[in-house]
Design a protein around this motif. Structure first.
Motif, PDB file in Angstrom:
ATOM      1  N   TRP A  12      59.139  29.655  24.621  1.00 21.10           N
ATOM      2  CA  TRP A  12      59.348  31.053  24.978  1.00 21.10           C
ATOM      3  C   TRP A  12      59.999  31.825  23.828  1.00 21.10           C
ATOM      4  O   TRP A  12      59.597  32.934  23.512  1.00 21.10           O
ATOM      5  N   ASP A  13      61.001  31.198  23.200  1.00 21.44           N
ATOM      6  CA  ASP A  13      61.658  31.877  22.076  1.00 21.44           C
ATOM      7  C   ASP A  13      60.682  32.095  20.915  1.00 21.44           C
ATOM      8  O   ASP A  13      60.698  33.160  20.272  1.00 21.44           O
ATOM      9  N   GLU A  14      59.838  31.117  20.648  1.00 22.48           N
ATOM     10  CA  GLU A  14      58.830  31.277  19.592  1.00 22.48           C
ATOM     11  C   GLU A  14      57.844  32.381  19.958  1.00 22.48           C
ATOM     12  O   GLU A  14      57.404  33.150  19.093  1.00 22.48           O
ATOM     13  N   PHE A  15      57.528  32.479  21.250  1.00 23.07           N
ATOM     14  CA  PHE A  15      56.586  33.513  21.686  1.00 23.07           C
ATOM     15  C   PHE A  15      57.180  34.904  21.493  1.00 23.07           C
ATOM     16  O   PHE A  15      56.517  35.814  20.967  1.00 23.07           O
ATOM     17  N   LEU A  16      58.450  35.080  21.883  1.00 21.49           N
ATOM     18  CA  LEU A  16      59.103  36.370  21.683  1.00 21.49           C
ATOM     19  C   LEU A  16      59.181  36.709  20.195  1.00 21.49           C
ATOM     20  O   LEU A  16      58.956  37.860  19.796  1.00 21.49           O
ATOM     21  N   ALA A  17      59.482  35.702  19.368  1.00 24.32           N
ATOM     22  CA  ALA A  17      59.560  35.937  17.920  1.00 24.32           C
ATOM     23  C   ALA A  17      58.202  36.313  17.350  1.00 24.32           C
ATOM     24  O   ALA A  17      58.114  37.123  16.407  1.00 24.32           O
ATOM     25  N   SER A  18      57.140  35.745  17.910  1.00 22.91           N
ATOM     26  CA  SER A  18      55.797  36.055  17.399  1.00 22.91           C
ATOM     27  C   SER A  18      55.430  37.510  17.647  1.00 22.91           C
ATOM     28  O   SER A  18      54.656  38.092  16.888  1.00 22.91           O
ATOM     29  N   ILE A  19      55.973  38.109  18.701  1.00 25.15           N
ATOM     30  CA  ILE A  19      55.708  39.528  18.968  1.00 25.15           C
ATOM     31  C   ILE A  19      56.225  40.376  17.809  1.00 25.15           C
ATOM     32  O   ILE A  19      55.532  41.281  17.315  1.00 25.15           O
TER      33      ILE A  19
ATOM     34  N   TYR B  71      59.948  38.560  32.691  1.00 25.77           N
ATOM     35  CA  TYR B  71      58.857  39.481  32.379  1.00 25.77           C
ATOM     36  C   TYR B  71      59.417  40.674  31.597  1.00 25.77           C
ATOM     37  O   TYR B  71      58.817  41.149  30.618  1.00 25.77           O
ATOM     38  N   ALA B  72      60.589  41.135  32.011  1.00 26.33           N
ATOM     39  CA  ALA B  72      61.221  42.281  31.344  1.00 26.33           C
ATOM     40  C   ALA B  72      61.559  41.971  29.889  1.00 26.33           C
ATOM     41  O   ALA B  72      61.560  42.879  29.044  1.00 26.33           O
ATOM     42  N   GLU B  73      61.848  40.704  29.582  1.00 26.11           N
ATOM     43  CA  GLU B  73      62.130  40.343  28.193  1.00 26.11           C
ATOM     44  C   GLU B  73      60.925  40.654  27.295  1.00 26.11           C
ATOM     45  O   GLU B  73      61.092  41.097  26.155  1.00 26.11           O
ATOM     46  N   LEU B  74      59.728  40.410  27.813  1.00 23.04           N
ATOM     47  CA  LEU B  74      58.527  40.758  27.049  1.00 23.04           C
ATOM     48  C   LEU B  74      58.440  42.261  26.828  1.00 23.04           C
ATOM     49  O   LEU B  74      58.193  42.734  25.713  1.00 23.04           O
ATOM     50  N   LEU B  75      58.620  43.007  27.897  1.00 24.17           N
ATOM     51  CA  LEU B  75      58.482  44.462  27.815  1.00 24.17           C
ATOM     52  C   LEU B  75      59.544  45.056  26.905  1.00 24.17           C
ATOM     53  O   LEU B  75      59.263  45.950  26.097  1.00 24.17           O
TER      54      LEU B  75
ATOM     55  N   LEU C 221      56.395  47.779  35.325  1.00 24.63           N
ATOM     56  CA  LEU C 221      55.987  47.885  33.925  1.00 24.63           C
ATOM     57  C   LEU C 221      56.497  49.172  33.286  1.00 24.63           C
ATOM     58  O   LEU C 221      56.782  49.213  32.088  1.00 24.63           O
ATOM     59  N   GLN C 222      56.619  50.216  34.073  1.00 23.90           N
ATOM     60  CA  GLN C 222      57.083  51.503  33.547  1.00 23.90           C
ATOM     61  C   GLN C 222      58.601  51.545  33.363  1.00 23.90           C
ATOM     62  O   GLN C 222      59.104  52.300  32.532  1.00 23.90           O
ATOM     63  N   ASP C 223      59.315  50.717  34.135  1.00 20.72           N
ATOM     64  CA  ASP C 223      60.776  50.701  34.042  1.00 20.72           C
ATOM     65  C   ASP C 223      61.266  49.317  34.470  1.00 20.72           C
ATOM     66  O   ASP C 223      61.555  49.088  35.646  1.00 20.72           O
ATOM     67  N   PRO C 224      61.359  48.375  33.533  1.00 22.19           N
ATOM     68  CA  PRO C 224      61.727  46.994  33.881  1.00 22.19           C
ATOM     69  C   PRO C 224      63.236  46.786  34.016  1.00 22.19           C
ATOM     70  O   PRO C 224      63.781  45.793  33.529  1.00 22.19           O
TER      71      PRO C 224
END
Length: 431
Positions: A175-182, A242-246, A408-411
């Motif tokens: 998950w951390d690698e995925f967030l970093a890849s963004i 999910y909010a971490e992605l947004l 999605l509009q306000d996480p």
């Protein structure tokens, strides 16, 4: 957003049988007979899937020259249960329904529209083609109504190889690698690394696999059955992840997320080179191969949802499509024969040629491409749970998808409390 109640547009396609070919069904010698008449199939798929189905129908008709296959095609946007329901309740008669929603199967069975296939299963010896788990998957309340013919990994993330190479990254494993890849993809010039198809239903894909990785298959199954409320902490924790992605800027603006369905989002990756990641079912493989003309496993591939280290990383969301036969169709013999045909070697070979896996023991796994082999291996190694949205009653799934759009509009935590309360209120009305 479900389009339940929308009047469908109908059109018809016909496939004629070729005279002089044998009518033997290789998967079920006990059912071999001289079939005749018109076989009507309720069809809701388009594009490459529609092309594949015409090939399947032509092959069946060639094996049964007395049969004419006609498609009753319903069209619409988003979840196709609404247009299908409207056609069936409007008096349209069909022999076969292509279904992918267990909740819809239960609804049709309760309405007396579906004919059980338990007797067919025995007469055709379908146990020789499908493991018992597949029969269970096609059953409602202990009665078999569906013959599964394909299945897919819904916890796979699609990407274009050149994009990750440009950003200097490998498919992220955690998950951390995925967030970093963004962040790395944004630095490489991609404004919205995740193509989020939030117009109708596909934004739920991220929530559903996150739920599995946080609460396991048990939590997902209990939520689907409303044995735990939507206000349960496992749901709120899932939305916070999910909010971490947004909050990482994964997906662009709400306007971008609501711009289109999954196919539009796929275009943003594979033709517009504007985004990088898409979470969607294995039908994406057929689109990538046949519509985009990409080289499977070279130009594009998949990786399984990143590990979160919470004890449930051996889970996957899966779907399946099945053949169901109706109680009021005019050609039950041909309908039964077609259901059996769909787990034959010939049908499995056609599916494989379009990038689809078959659960049938008659299928040749070597015909699958590298991406599909990654997916089937991942499913085989996982504890699996059927797609949550496909298990929910119609009114609940509508509310679930609308409330996720608000999220999605306000996480924020306040929004999480509000949307889970709204879904729970609807669930209490329905269950």
């Amino acid at each position: 957003m479900n389009l339940t109640g929308t009047t469908p547009r109908l059109r018809r396609r016909t496939v004629l049988g070729a005279v002089g070919l044998a009518a033997l069904l290789t998967a079920a010698p006990a059912l071999a007979q001289d079939l005749s008449g018109e076989l009507v199939i309720l069809q809701w798929q388009g594009g490459t899937d529609a092309e594949m189905w015409q090939k399947l129908e032509a092959d069946f008709a060639a094996k049964n020259p007395g049969v004419t296959v006609r498609e009753l095609v319903v069209t619409g946007q988003g979840d196709m249960r609404g247009p299908m329901r409207t056609a069936l309740l409007g008096g349209e008669k069909v022999d076969i329904i292509i279904n992918t929603w267990p909740a819809f199967r239960a609804e049709l069975a309760d309405a007396g529209i579906l004919r059980p296939v338990d007797d067919l299963w025995g007469a055709a010896n379908l146990d020789a083609a499908l493991d018992a788990s597949w029969r269970e998957l096609g059953s409602t309340n202990g009665v078999t109504y569906g013959v599964p013919y394909t299945y897919g990994d819904r916890s796979a993330i699609w990407y274009k190889t050149a994009h990750l190479e440009k950003a200097g990254i490998e498919p992220p494993q955690t998950w951390d690698e995925f967030l970093a890849s963004i962040d790395k993809l944004k630095a490489a010039g991609y404004a919205a690394p995740i193509a989020m198809p939030a117009k109708y239903w596909a934004h739920g894909e991220w929530f559903e696999t996150l739920l599995l990785r946080i609460g396991g298959v048990e939590a997902a199954a209990r939520l689907a059955a409303h044995e735990i409320p939507w206000t349960d902490e496992v749901v709120k924790t899932t939305l916070r992840k999910y909010a971490e992605l947004l909050n990482a800027g994964c997906c662009g603006t709400p306007e971008q997320m609501f711009a289109g369905d999954w196919d539009y989002s796929a275009d943003q990756i594979f033709t517009a080179d504007a985004s990088n990641y898409l979470m969607i079912g294995m039908w994406m493989n057929a689109r990538a191969r046949n519509d985009y003309k990409l080289n499977e496993g070279v130009d594009y591939s998949i990786f399984q949802f990143p590990a979160m280290g919470l004890g449930h990383d051996d889970t996957a969301s899966v779907d399946a499509k099945e053949i169901s036969v109706t109680t009021n169709g005019n050609n039950p013999a041909a309908a039964d024969a077609f259901a059996v045909y769909m787990v034959s070697k010939d049908a499995a070979d056609i599916l494989a040629s379009y990038g689809y896996a078959s659960p049938s023991k008659n299928a040749d796994p070597s015909l699958l491409g590298p991406v599909q082999q990654v997916a089937t291996a991942a499913v085989a190694q996982s504890k699996v749970q059927f797609v949550l949205g496909d298990l929910l009653p119609g009114d609940v799934v509508d509310e679930y998808r609308v409330q996720l759009q608000k999220f999605l509009q306000d996480p924020s935590d306040a929004t999480i409390d509000a949307v889970t309360a709204a879904i729970e209120a609807k669930a209490q009305e329905v269950y």
